[in-house]
Scaffold this active site. Sequence first.
Site, PDB file in Angstrom:
ATOM      1  N   LYS A  47       0.843  -1.205   0.000  1.00  0.00           N
ATOM      2  CA  LYS A  47       0.000   0.000   0.000  1.00  0.00           C
ATOM      3  C   LYS A  47       0.866   1.237   0.000  1.00  0.00           C
ATOM      4  CE  LYS A  47       1.093   1.166   4.406  1.00  0.00           C
ATOM      5  NZ  LYS A  47       1.783   2.434   4.799  1.00  0.00           N
ATOM      6  N   ASP A 107      -1.555  -1.894  10.850  1.00  0.00           N
ATOM      7  CA  ASP A 107      -1.853  -1.699   9.427  1.00  0.00           C
ATOM      8  C   ASP A 107      -2.563  -2.889   8.798  1.00  0.00           C
ATOM      9  OD1 ASP A 107      -0.660   0.750   9.533  1.00  0.00           O
ATOM     10  OD2 ASP A 107       1.147   0.196   8.444  1.00  0.00           O
TER      11      ASP A 107
END
Length: 399
Positions: free
Chosen positions: A97, A223
């Site tokens: 990401k 995360d």
Amino acid sequence: MAFCTIPFNSQLQFPAISFRKNFACNSVGSHGSFAFPSRSKNRKSSLIQKTAITCNSTASKQQVEIVYNPDERINKLADEVDRDAPLSRLTLFSPCKINVFLRITKKREDGYHDLASLFHVISLGDTIKFSLSPSKKDRLSTNVSGVPLDDKNLIIKALNLYRKKTGSENFFWIHLDKKVPTGAGLGGGSSNAATALWAANKFSGCLATEKDLQEWSSEIGSDIPFFFSEGAAYCTGRGEVVQNIPPPVPLDVPMVLIKPQEACSTAEVYKRLRLDQTSGIDPLSLLDQITKNGISQDVCINDLEPPAFDVLPSLKRLKQRIISASRGEFDAVFMSGSGSTIVGIGSPDPPGFIYNDDEFQDVFLAEANFLTREANQWYQEPASASACSPPSEHLDSAT
């Protein structure tokens, strides 16, 4: 392979032999790699590989030498697993990401910081192969050195978490084909953990919902829950509060990732963070601007850039040089996460100095696009996704 010599006797019977260790290891401590034994359906089932009979002219005794293959027993068990399990093997893409913007809003009483960030999955990622293990132990291998293969790795932590939450008794052989550099601010390790949770759930007949997996995953990493979004999310809290949003920009917007060999220690970056020097802009207004007008330099704010540049001054110089050399080719140039990857949005091509200057001959380069996933499906690797430089020089540890 082992052998022994025993007196020959026509009445001799061979007992059943069970070999439990069969992995060819190349390791130091908890690090290294191992190779999965082949699972051939046509192999001979006998444990006896070779016999040799010798005669002694001065005695009537005969001797037979028996050479055993210690892989045979475990391979036979592996074949049984393949035959009997509804799902015995699975290969999944594990994308990373970027943080299109990252605001740090306050320090919490537990020592962590609250953030507000636009996370988006991109097309660069690892490939993870899962195979049901015939033993009650997970075995992890990888294509690069320096990645922990024990429960320090988030993949193993995720599998342990899934068994704890569901009571599943499945264990796995896992091979991690690593392309995402670590210490890069790209969440590669977090993605690996989310992918492992998804895989474990598939092997167990989906005992848990996606929401369950997302909530559980926050126990091992802030995360990780993001990767159970559909690819674009506004994340708050420590990052574990995930609000799914429609992709705010076209998925085909190109980008280039440039990561120097040096990594940024996340702990050191946060240690140097000063909240009175952050941008102070409302993160929801940043999200609104991106949704309405797309990505531009003024909305790609990362409050961790100043402390990261203190930790690694060469990273600041790299960003400034990319902006200067690109001559407007990029819509925005910014650092992802806590570094040390610099992202250029709007073009897949790095500036020429990256190729021509010896100082940058060892940087990691990759082109990418934004990526999403369909409901009830995991992320699919785009056919064109490829890293521009090998990751082995940049993969120091798993996070």
